[in-house]
Design a protein around this motif. Structure first.
Motif, PDB file in Angstrom:
ATOM      1  N   UNK A 144      48.241  27.949  40.421  1.00 39.69           N
ATOM      2  CA  UNK A 144      47.736  26.861  41.246  1.00 39.69           C
ATOM      3  C   UNK A 144      46.579  26.109  40.617  1.00 39.69           C
ATOM      4  N   UNK A 145      46.514  26.097  39.259  1.00 41.77           N
ATOM      5  CA  UNK A 145      45.454  25.376  38.558  1.00 41.77           C
ATOM      6  C   UNK A 145      44.076  25.934  38.904  1.00 41.77           C
ATOM      7  N   UNK A 146      44.039  27.209  39.294  1.00 47.06           N
ATOM      8  CA  UNK A 146      42.808  27.783  39.840  1.00 47.06           C
ATOM      9  C   UNK A 146      41.747  28.074  38.779  1.00 47.06           C
ATOM     10  N   UNK A 147      42.175  28.416  37.568  1.00 48.28           N
ATOM     11  CA  UNK A 147      41.213  28.755  36.524  1.00 48.28           C
ATOM     12  C   UNK A 147      40.289  27.582  36.210  1.00 48.28           C
ATOM     13  N   UNK A 148      40.719  26.405  36.568  1.00 49.64           N
ATOM     14  CA  UNK A 148      39.961  25.184  36.326  1.00 49.64           C
ATOM     15  C   UNK A 148      38.691  25.090  37.179  1.00 49.64           C
ATOM     16  N   UNK A 149      38.544  26.004  38.153  1.00 54.71           N
ATOM     17  CA  UNK A 149      37.332  26.014  38.975  1.00 54.71           C
ATOM     18  C   UNK A 149      36.115  26.532  38.211  1.00 54.71           C
ATOM     19  N   UNK A 150      36.339  27.195  37.092  1.00 50.82           N
ATOM     20  CA  UNK A 150      35.231  27.746  36.324  1.00 50.82           C
ATOM     21  C   UNK A 150      34.721  26.703  35.336  1.00 50.82           C
ATOM     22  N   UNK A 151      33.484  26.274  35.519  1.00 43.80           N
ATOM     23  CA  UNK A 151      32.922  25.209  34.689  1.00 43.80           C
ATOM     24  C   UNK A 151      32.198  25.733  33.454  1.00 43.80           C
ATOM     25  N   UNK A 152      31.635  26.931  33.530  1.00 42.92           N
ATOM     26  CA  UNK A 152      30.892  27.471  32.400  1.00 42.92           C
ATOM     27  C   UNK A 152      31.818  28.318  31.526  1.00 42.92           C
ATOM     28  N   UNK A 153      31.719  28.126  30.211  1.00 38.53           N
ATOM     29  CA  UNK A 153      32.576  28.903  29.310  1.00 38.53           C
ATOM     30  C   UNK A 153      32.313  30.397  29.442  1.00 38.53           C
ATOM     31  N   UNK A 154      31.064  30.772  29.663  1.00 41.07           N
ATOM     32  CA  UNK A 154      30.748  32.189  29.838  1.00 41.07           C
ATOM     33  C   UNK A 154      31.484  32.767  31.031  1.00 41.07           C
ATOM     34  N   UNK A 155      31.634  31.976  32.096  1.00 43.93           N
ATOM     35  CA  UNK A 155      32.368  32.430  33.276  1.00 43.93           C
ATOM     36  C   UNK A 155      33.849  32.597  32.969  1.00 43.93           C
ATOM     37  N   UNK A 156      34.408  31.669  32.205  1.00 40.44           N
ATOM     38  CA  UNK A 156      35.825  31.770  31.852  1.00 40.44           C
ATOM     39  C   UNK A 156      36.073  33.009  30.999  1.00 40.44           C
ATOM     40  N   UNK A 157      35.215  33.248  30.032  1.00 40.50           N
ATOM     41  CA  UNK A 157      35.388  34.419  29.168  1.00 40.50           C
ATOM     42  C   UNK A 157      35.204  35.714  29.954  1.00 40.50           C
ATOM     43  N   UNK A 158      34.245  35.717  30.853  1.00 37.69           N
ATOM     44  CA  UNK A 158      34.026  36.929  31.642  1.00 37.69           C
ATOM     45  C   UNK A 158      35.210  37.198  32.566  1.00 37.69           C
ATOM     46  N   UNK A 159      35.741  36.147  33.192  1.00 42.38           N
ATOM     47  CA  UNK A 159      36.884  36.320  34.091  1.00 42.38           C
ATOM     48  C   UNK A 159      38.087  36.873  33.338  1.00 42.38           C
ATOM     49  N   UNK A 160      38.364  36.351  32.156  1.00 39.86           N
ATOM     50  CA  UNK A 160      39.498  36.838  31.379  1.00 39.86           C
ATOM     51  C   UNK A 160      39.284  38.286  30.946  1.00 39.86           C
ATOM     52  N   UNK A 161      38.042  38.639  30.645  1.00 34.04           N
ATOM     53  CA  UNK A 161      37.744  40.035  30.306  1.00 34.04           C
ATOM     54  C   UNK A 161      38.001  40.948  31.500  1.00 34.04           C
ATOM     55  N   UNK A 162      37.667  40.474  32.695  1.00 36.05           N
ATOM     56  CA  UNK A 162      37.926  41.243  33.917  1.00 36.05           C
ATOM     57  C   UNK A 162      39.419  41.379  34.163  1.00 36.05           C
ATOM     58  N   UNK A 163      40.175  40.303  33.936  1.00 37.40           N
ATOM     59  CA  UNK A 163      41.630  40.368  34.084  1.00 37.40           C
ATOM     60  C   UNK A 163      42.202  41.395  33.109  1.00 37.40           C
ATOM     61  N   UNK A 164      41.755  41.324  31.859  1.00 35.48           N
ATOM     62  CA  UNK A 164      42.244  42.226  30.821  1.00 35.48           C
ATOM     63  C   UNK A 164      41.990  43.680  31.217  1.00 35.48           C
ATOM     64  N   UNK A 165      40.799  43.944  31.739  1.00 34.80           N
ATOM     65  CA  UNK A 165      40.430  45.309  32.113  1.00 34.80           C
ATOM     66  C   UNK A 165      41.228  45.822  33.305  1.00 34.80           C
ATOM     67  N   UNK A 166      41.676  44.916  34.168  1.00 30.67           N
ATOM     68  CA  UNK A 166      42.411  45.323  35.371  1.00 30.67           C
ATOM     69  C   UNK A 166      43.897  45.554  35.103  1.00 30.67           C
ATOM     70  N   UNK A 167      44.346  45.255  33.892  1.00 24.85           N
ATOM     71  CA  UNK A 167      45.752  45.428  33.543  1.00 24.85           C
ATOM     72  C   UNK A 167      46.003  46.784  32.894  1.00 24.85           C
ATOM     73  N   UNK A 168      47.196  47.305  33.101  1.00 22.05           N
ATOM     74  CA  UNK A 168      47.631  48.489  32.369  1.00 22.05           C
ATOM     75  C   UNK A 168      47.769  48.141  30.885  1.00 22.05           C
ATOM     76  N   UNK A 169      47.958  49.154  30.063  1.00 24.33           N
ATOM     77  CA  UNK A 169      47.970  48.937  28.614  1.00 24.33           C
ATOM     78  C   UNK A 169      49.049  47.949  28.176  1.00 24.33           C
ATOM     79  N   UNK A 170      50.137  47.870  28.940  1.00 25.16           N
ATOM     80  CA  UNK A 170      51.224  46.958  28.594  1.00 25.16           C
ATOM     81  C   UNK A 170      51.353  45.835  29.623  1.00 25.16           C
ATOM     82  N   UNK A 171      50.244  45.513  30.288  1.00 20.68           N
ATOM     83  CA  UNK A 171      50.274  44.494  31.340  1.00 20.68           C
ATOM     84  C   UNK A 171      50.354  43.077  30.800  1.00 20.68           C
ATOM     85  N   UNK A 172      50.647  42.157  31.693  1.00 20.47           N
ATOM     86  CA  UNK A 172      50.707  40.736  31.316  1.00 20.47           C
ATOM     87  C   UNK A 172      49.874  39.905  32.285  1.00 20.47           C
ATOM     88  N   UNK A 173      49.369  38.802  31.768  1.00 21.00           N
ATOM     89  CA  UNK A 173      48.667  37.812  32.571  1.00 21.00           C
ATOM     90  C   UNK A 173      49.481  36.532  32.559  1.00 21.00           C
TER      91      UNK A 173
END
Length: 274
Positions: free
Chosen positions: A142-171
């Motif tokens: 839903x174009x939601x990632x576009x709500x993050x204006x700061x690059x640090x926020x985008x990188x942190x969010x992706x790191x959180x997504x990565x950590x919440x996935x199993x070893x063979x997970x997908x985003x």
């Protein structure tokens, strides 16, 4: 962790407030106050669930099933469209959003479609504080990632997504085709995403750091969203930096070569290196 219902979270209705200079508002936290009740209540007019289901078909279901995924975290639930679709397709789904208004609407929509959403009020930047466990897949649609204006926020969010996935997970993450908007101006048929034919959604201001969209509804009401115009290759680079591999990008659910100027890009990023 899991709320069985989000009834009672509505605050008194307010108006969107951007101050004296709306195009100067470029903050990641602003989206929470943008999704006021009046806007959220009209959001499904913009989506048009029936038309949306027909236009995207089984794309996300097929992507997940082809990779043997079963547990899905929908981190941008919105009014619940994809959570409901995936639940009905047999997936185990947890539905998260940073907007309590959206979660309440999603829960009600789920009840109307005879499913009970397992909702979680969570900020992506601290996702694993509120969401426990590991998932086969995370969807951020839903174009939601576009709500993050700061690059640090985008990188942190992706790191959180990565950590919440199993070893063979997908985003699976999508975005508007901001490359086209920035380079050639706005032009869209809304064939796949915002399918409500009675609602006008178009930018009223665009620069490299802001895409300010206005949404005009049949009752004459207008609402706005300030979003960061993410370029496609920039997002792919962020995904790689976060550790994702085998990133495949689709244009309006087609291979990129099949769609010259899509409205949306969909990135499927795998955590597994193999």
């Amino acid at each position: 962790m899991i709320e069985s219902s989000t009834k009672g979270v509505f605050a008194p209705e307010t108006l969107q407030d951007y101050g004296a200079d709306p195009v100067a508002v470029r903050e990641s936290d602003k989206y929470v106050s943008e999704y006021i009740r009046g806007f959220v209540d009209k959001w499904d007019e913009l989506i048009d669930w029936n038309s949306r289901a027909e236009s995207e078909g089984r794309f996300f279901i097929d992507v997940l099933k082809a990779r043997g995924k079963e547990t899905v975290l929908d981190v941008a639930t919105g009014t619940g469209f994809h959570s409901v679709q995936l639940l009905k397709a047999g997936f185990s789904v947890f539905s998260a959003d940073g907007s309590a208004e959206m979660l309440a609407k999603a829960f009600d929509n789920g009840m109307r479609h005879d499913v009970v959403l397992k909702t979680i009020h969570a900020d992506w930047r601290w996702l694993n504080k509120d969401v426990h466990g590991k998932f086969d897949a995370i969807i951020c649609l839903g174009n939601s990632f576009t709500h993050l204006f700061e690059e640090a926020d985008r990188r942190r969010a992706l790191a959180e997504f990565y950590a919440a996935l199993k070893h063979d997970g997908i985003l699976i993450i999508d975005q508007r085709n901001y490359d086209s908007i920035l380079d050639h101006g706005f032009s869209t048929q809304h064939k796949y995403y915002y399918c409500g034919d009675q609602v006008v959604a178009e930018p009223v201001h665009v620069d490299e750091g802001l895409a300010r969209f206005e949404y005009r509804f049949p009752d004459g009401s207008k609402h706005n969203l300030n979003m960061f115009p993410l370029r496609k290759n920039y997002v792919r680079g962020l995904l790689e930096d976060a550790g994702f591999r085998k990133i495949k990008t689709y244009g309006d659910f087609q291979d990129e070569a099949e769609e010259a100027n899509p409205d949306f890009f969909v990135h499927v990023a795998e955590k597994n290196y193999v």
